[in-house]
Write a protein that holds these residues in place. Structure first.
Motif, mmCIF file in Angstrom:
data_model
loop_
_atom_site.group_PDB
_atom_site.id
_atom_site.type_symbol
_atom_site.label_atom_id
_atom_site.label_comp_id
_atom_site.label_asym_id
_atom_site.label_seq_id
_atom_site.Cartn_x
_atom_site.Cartn_y
_atom_site.Cartn_z
ATOM 1 N N LEU B 125 0.835 -1.205 0.000
ATOM 2 C CA LEU B 125 0.000 0.000 0.000
ATOM 3 C C LEU B 125 0.869 1.255 0.000
ATOM 4 O O LEU B 125 0.357 2.357 -0.054
ATOM 5 N N GLY B 126 2.173 1.067 0.098
ATOM 6 C CA GLY B 126 3.082 2.211 0.080
ATOM 7 C C GLY B 126 3.066 3.005 1.360
ATOM 8 O O GLY B 126 3.417 4.179 1.374
ATOM 9 N N VAL B 127 2.658 2.405 2.453
ATOM 10 C CA VAL B 127 2.689 3.104 3.745
ATOM 11 C C VAL B 127 3.566 2.320 4.710
ATOM 12 O O VAL B 127 3.268 2.187 5.886
ATOM 13 N N CYS B 128 4.676 1.805 4.162
ATOM 14 C CA CYS B 128 5.538 0.902 4.909
ATOM 15 C C CYS B 128 6.089 1.548 6.169
ATOM 16 O O CYS B 128 6.501 0.857 7.090
ATOM 17 N N GLY B 129 6.116 2.882 6.209
ATOM 18 C CA GLY B 129 6.620 3.563 7.391
ATOM 19 C C GLY B 129 5.779 3.247 8.615
ATOM 20 O O GLY B 129 6.232 3.400 9.734
#
Lengths: 546, 157, 581
Positions: B125-129
């Motif tokens: 989802l590209g919110v790996c942070g």
């Protein structure tokens, strides 16, 4: 534009938003209104400021003080102390290295950024991405003007070639060379495509660039269009990136209003416009020919090459496909010249690279550093080391299609060629750090689960192979595989790397191949019924390997 | 937002197709917009699109089943997408998925009996942070723990 | 032609620029194994079996797609190449039912041959088969998705060649299948059942519905009088199925073989093809005279009929009302012949040998029962006949030549050329010209309408009255003509359309492989046989003349209308949408 004595930048990157940046901003505005500051201080939502792990983050200018881990109730103190009285609220100031006491006062000289060099992220977090005026005030669209009025298309291509810029999407193909294939072709239509279909797990740099500085990409596309003779640009962006899509649409509309897109740009007779198209959920569409298929309304299945898109791409027309980060490098290269760009980074790979630091690392988030920085510098420097007192086990560079590098590689300089020689990849810049509590078989199974889900299913080795590798690693984790499975995994991985149709299948086994080299013993012990890390539930835990 | 009456939906779909000039090249955009209108892509909807674009319905179906954001079957009111990418995996995505399966009583790809939730796996989802993460509808939730997942689900009761 | 020099396995060859490595290797006498590659179709490069080593390339390259360049050095047989090929085939087999011994394509399967050739001797991956049931929803074809290796030849043929588009890849990754839209079976969608997919399938994933069992049963039934008719194209293709070279004309052996199988009478569809010309020719003349719907379009090809019913239902009035020769034959076998031979038609069992799968669909259409019985009871494709002959141990090439039975076995060259694209048109012109002008044609060969070009045109001067005709084969070409009619741009009076490329000689029931080159050889054989016939004009067929005298009266007469003509059905293209309204 009216004058403001100070600006407060509120990070509106997704990680900060998830941590409550919206409520923080609302509280800030409320407190400022109560203090009557709304006319003299401006609150701006910006793209990612970097230290995502410590969000929500705000920066107060002109001093550049960064505050982190904020809660709405902190806002009253910041307004009362800092904005009204000019006193920094020490205990809320961002501290890059945990446990150490020295807080960071200025964004420019803070520890978090002092190893960084911002080319691509030059505007991210510093300007309002929705304001074309601020972009222009920071030198935006100057490069386009310079190219259109002072350079021939050939000179633009030559400058990019001379800069040594290589594609930042993963493959590292020289950008100027790519342009030079398309430029001389005579065609009634050519296209510039910005590949913003960012799907590599652990990668979100493109999203943050687009959220934080959409004009830099639009400007670069226009420059590319001028260089190769294309008047149509398409930004293909992941459908999930709602905020980036909105900001790009607004940015393109403003650029059009100001005559920076459309007909006869800068009165030079050059026409260029961009269209924003969204994907629908397919990792493989990051592969440029799959992306083109998708743009043509088809299944995102990679094409056979040749012909290359530069010669016959979208609708059979010459097409340049460049990644978001690659494009964001273009305006500074045009403005400051190839020599300047070559002074950053390494000989073979000049410039900077945006990395996303993830996994078992103290400071998760986005950094931009010169090419050639070592893993150690990133992990133990900017990254703040490995938390919870664990030891380093491996780092996977380049996202899930990269290799697994053990500690022997910590001092390897990171650039395309060096990492490729080590069996890994620089790829999209995702850097996944894995500590010694994890099991290699479990990690590899997770990699293969990803690929078997994302394989397009067109060619045999990738369609069947990704599924089989997932199956074989599941068998290892479940204690159902014998010793001979390692030979089979090796043969299969090699066949996939050598004979898959596109980069997805060719690179899917990279993690497996490197792990077989550096962690073979741990894998073999699974075949013997032991999981040294104690992760695989079906297996017994042997005495911990150090 | 799904449009309510059948005639209205039909009208909206025709309008969407017309806005794209019945161009087969815009099939992906048309499918996404059709899904907004109808909630999912039924065979009848895909046939209408095929007819208007002048392409075989098999191609429309082939495209619709290729992309994970497109659905050819009715889904629950809320679609839960759990990120199972390696960065989330090493931060404990398995526990999140197990919790969801346990609370909802469905496996990935299935919809709860009350048609409230559809559980799906998604790639990054590209919110790996903020891993591990999931999406419910358009809303992203990060830094998940089994306890937080249960709390979040309650807000959808 | 510009050439380049390449070195393959140490051998230097000079080949045309832009040749593929595969072509260059063949020129050097080196055979590179292939699987998804088909010489008549687009290069797909999906199976990754033809990979080779190109010096300077990091990965292996597919020989089928990679063009050569000057100085290129290629290795087709390195250790890496062999291993990659083997692993890829092993992967396919691990995901395949592995029931080769009982598969319809046993010993005629490209995957099986390849596995043997590459020395794949063990399958190390767990055996997994797509859990999908056979699709037996159509009367003509069986789909077995569990055997599909996803080469997509069928998809290309169905979409690009035929313009039907019934099958397409569905889902992605390991879950990919080739299937109709909406997860339904083939019988529920607009499939014309031409079987071109079955002709290109390398394995047993799509094949004809088998009628051999019911034919064996009829032959074994002492109460049944079993008659067989052979379509024009069979005599130039059954030899191939029995191991002879493509293009062999084996009419006499075929007749002998059928007698040995036990058929009571061996008749010829060429006879009813001649009859079709009499009916259709007069129908054309009537439409020309009385201002009927023009252009008139032929109706012999059941795949074409189903296509126009689904895709151009508004153009159905253009179709000739004539039944196809197969159905005319059946209707007469159970009336005229039954009467003449004194056999109760209830006991007559009509078997057709057809190059076609759609004929299996046609014979069970409800309107094809004008004799009071199903006009045709069973349809065997060339491939099925081959299987029966092999099973019965008949040594085909050693058989003496025998003659067809009277009266439905008597025919002319005009009926025979129905088997090739343009043949119906040429046969019709031979008759119409002589009927209209009353003159004898100087040359019977209308070469303009012959050959493999997609759409052919000709103009014939019928003594001052010019008739413009067109011929199309392959439904993709048919579509172009239909669109012209819709746009009002088709100034033809008569159009021949055959569903399959090359006409019936390239039908979906023909021997595998059927390539463009083989199609051409069969066409040549058809015209060679025509040239050798004593009679070459349908109206000169004495058996047809007798038929009119004894039974039918005259062309387009009342009995003809009842037995030999039919009507058509509008069909939907979009079943779900249609159900909604």
């Amino acid at each position: 534009m009216s004058y403001f004595r100070a600006h407060v930048l509120v990070c509106a990157g997704t990680p900060c938003m998830l941590k409550g940046a919206g409520a923080v901003k609302d509280a800030l505005c409320r407190e400022m209104e109560r203090a009557g500051l709304q006319e003299e201080i401006r609150v701006v939502e910006t793209g990612c400021l970097g230290p995502c792990d410590d969000g929500p983050v705000i920066v107060v200018y002109p001093e550049g003080v960064m505050y982190s881990k904020l809660k709405p109730e902190d806002m009253s103190r910041i307004v009362q102390q800092h904005l009204l009285k000019g006193r920094v609220v020490e205990e809320l100031v961002y501290r890059p290295e945990k446990g150490k006491t020295k807080p960071v006062v200025s964004l420019e000289d803070q520890g978090y950024l002092d190893r960084q060099y911002r080319v691509v992220l030059r505007n991210c977090g510093r300007i309002d991405p929705d304001s074309i005026e601020e972009y222009i005030a920071n030198g935006g669209y100057e490069a386009l003007g310079k190219a259109l009025t002072g350079m021939t298309p050939e000179q633009v291509v030559e400058t990019v070639k001379a800069s040594g810029l290589r594609g930042r999407g993963g493959a590292g193909f020289p950008t100027g060379l790519k342009w030079s294939f398309t430029a001389p072709i005579t065609a009634d239509q050519k296209y510039i495509i910005c590949n913003a279909d960012e799907g590599e797990p652990g990668t979100f740099k493109d999203r943050l660039i687009l959220e934080g500085d959409p004009h830099s990409v639009i400007e670069a596309m226009a420059i590319a269009g001028y260089a190769v003779g294309a008047d149509k640009g398409i930004i293909y962006i992941r459908g999930e990136y709602h905020l980036s899509i909105e900001r790009l649409q607004r940015a393109a509309a403003r650029a059009r209003e100001m005559g920076l897109l459309g007909k006869d740009i800068f009165g030079t007779g050059f026409n260029f416009d961009v269209e924003i198209r969204t994907g629908a959920g397919a990792y493989v569409c990051g592969e440029e020919t799959a992306l083109i298929e998708s743009l043509e309304g088809k299944r995102g299945e990679p094409r056979l090459k040749p012909p290359y898109p530069g010669v016959a791409g979208l609708w059979g027309k010459p097409t340049v496909v460049n990644n978001v980060e690659t494009l964001a490098n273009i305006p500074p290269i045009i403005l400051k010249g190839a020599e300047w760009f070559r002074s950053i980074g390494t000989e073979r790979t000049p410039g900077t690279k945006v990395f996303t630091m993830l996994g078992d690392i103290a400071n998760q988030g986005l950094i931009e550093v010169p090419m050639g920085i070592t893993l150690r510098e990133v992990i133990y420097g900017v990254g703040g080391g490995i938390p919870n007192g664990r030891g380093f086990k491996l780092a996977q560079t380049g996202g899930t299609s990269g290799g697994c590098l053990p500690k022997e590689f910590l001092d390897l300089p990171m650039d395309y060629d060096t990492l490729a020689e080590a069996g890994s990849a620089l790829g999209s810049g995702a850097l996944l750090v894995i500590d010694d509590s994890h099991c290699i078989v479990d990690v590899l199974r997770s990699f293969m689960k990803f690929f078997q889900h994302e394989s397009c299913g067109q060619c045999t080795p990738c369609r069947e192979g990704t599924y089989r590798l997932y199956e074989l690693f599941s068998a290892l984790a479940d204690g159902k595989a014998g010793q001979d499975v390692v030979k089979l995994i090796k043969e299969l991985s090699q066949a996939m790397q050598l004979s898959s149709l596109c980069g997805l299948g060719q690179s899917a086994p990279n993690g497996v191949v490197t792990a077989l080299k550096y962690f073979e013993d741990e894998i073999l012990r699974h075949a013997a019924g032991e999981c040294p890390a104690g992760v695989c539930r079906a297996l017994t835990t042997a005495s911990r390997a150090v | 937002m799904p449009v309510n009456s059948a005639t209205e939906r039909k009208k909206s779909l025709r309008q969407v197709i017309a806005e794209h000039n019945s161009d087969p090249g815009a099939l992906l955009d048309i499918l996404r917009e059709a899904q907004e209108i109808h909630g999912y892509l039924s065979t009848a909807v895909m046939e209408e699109i095929a007819d208007q674009l002048g392409i075989p319905v098999s191609r429309v179906y082939g495209v619709a089943t290729f992309y994970t954001l497109l659905a050819t079957e009715p889904k629950g009111k809320h679609i839960i997408r759990v990120c199972e990418s390696p960065p989330c995996h090493i931060r404990g995505a398995v526990n999140i998925l197990e919790t969801l399966q346990e609370v909802l009583g469905v496996n990935p790809g299935e919809t709860t009996e009350d048609k409230k939730f559809t559980l799906e796996l998604t790639s990054c989802l590209g919110v790996c942070g903020v891993a591990p993460a999931m999406m419910i509808g358009d809303q992203v939730y990060g830094n998940l723990t089994p306890e937080r997942v249960k709390e979040i689900l309650k807000t959808y009761e | 032609m510009e050439t380049v020099k390449v070195t393959i396995d140490g051998r230097e060859v000079q080949v045309p620029k832009n040749s593929t490595i595969l072509a260059a290797a063949r020129a050097a006498g080196i055979e590179i194994p292939t699987l998804c590659y088909n010489e008549d179709l687009d290069v797909k490069g999906m199976c990754r079996v033809c990979v080779v080593e190109v010096e300077g390339s990091r990965t292996l390259q597919t020989a089928c797609s990679q063009p050569v360049s000057d100085g290129m050095v290629v290795h087709t047989n390195s250790a890496r190449v062999r291993q990659a090929r083997r692993v890829n085939v092993e992967l396919l087999l691990s995901n395949h039912p592995q029931d080769c011994l009982s598969c319809i394509r046993n010993q005629r399967c490209e995957l099986q041959t390849l596995a043997d050739q590459l020395g794949v001797r063990e399958l190390r991956f767990p055996h997994r088969v797509r859990a999908e049931e056979k699709d037996i929803s159509t009367p003509a074809l069986v789909r077995d998705p569990s055997k599909c290796i996803l080469c997509r030849r069928c998809v290309e043929v169905c979409h690009q060649v035929q313009g039907v588009g019934a099958l397409y890849p569905v889902n992605r990754g390991f879950d990919t299948t080739i299937a109709p839209a909406g997860g339904v079976d083939l019988g529920s969608v607009a499939c014309v059942q031409c079987g071109q997919c079955s002709l290109v399938c390398p394995v047993g994933a799509i094949y004809e519905q088998d009628h051999t069992e019911r034919v064996w049963a009829a032959l074994a039934d002492p109460d049944k009088h079993v008659v067989v008719q052979t379509a024009p194209a069979i005599r130039v293709s059954i030899g191939e199925e029995m191991g002879l070279e493509p293009g062999a004309v084996t009419t006499g052996q075929m007749v002998a073989a059928l007698r040995r199988l036990g058929f009571d009478k061996v008749f010829d569809t060429d006879f009813s093809a001649d009859l079709t010309i009499m009916e259709e020719g007069h129908e054309l003349l009537e439409r020309l005279e009385k201002g009927g719907t023009l252009p008139m379009i032929t109706s012999c090809s059941p795949g074409w009929i189903k296509y126009i019913e689904h895709f151009y239902p508004d153009l159905l009035p253009h179709l000739s009302t004539c039944k196809s020769p197969q159905q005319m034959f059946g209707a007469l076998a159970k009336t005229y012949y039954a009467e003449k031979a004194g056999i109760d038609p209830a006991n007559i069992y009509v078997v057709s040998i057809m190059p076609c799968t759609a004929k299996k669909f046609e014979c069970q259409r409800p309107e094809m029962t004008d004799s009071g019985y199903p006009d045709v009871d069973a349809v065997l494709t060339t491939r099925e006949l081959g299987r029966m002959l092999r099973e019965s141990g008949i040594k085909f090439s050693d058989l003496p030549e025998e003659e067809y039975d009277d009266p439905l076995g008597i025919s002319t060259g005009a009926g025979l050329i129905f088997g090739a694209t343009g043949g119906v048109m040429e046969a019709a012109l031979r008759t119409v010209y002589e009927v209209v002008t009353g003159e004898t044609l100087a040359s019977l060969d209308f070469t303009d309408v012959r050959g493999l070009e997609g759409i052919k045109e000709a103009e014939v001067d019928l003594k001052g009255k010019k008739v413009k005709v067109a011929v199309a084969h392959g439904l993709g070409n048919a579509r172009k003509l239909m669109d012209l009619i819709n746009e009002g741009k088709a100034d033809y009076q008569f159009i021949e359309i055959m569903c399959c490329p090359g006409g019936c000689i390239g039908g979906g029931g023909q021997p595998i492989p059927t390539t463009r080159e083989i199609r051409q050889k069969r066409i040549n054989a058809i015209y060679r046989a025509d040239a050798g016939m004593p009679l070459r004009k349908s109206h000169e067929n004495p058996a047809v003349q007798t038929l009119y005298k004894e039974f039918l009266g005259k062309p387009l007469g009342e009995k003809s209308h009842h037995l030999l003509h039919t009507q058509y059905t509008k069909r939907v293209k979009y079943p779900e949408k249609a159900a909604e309204v």
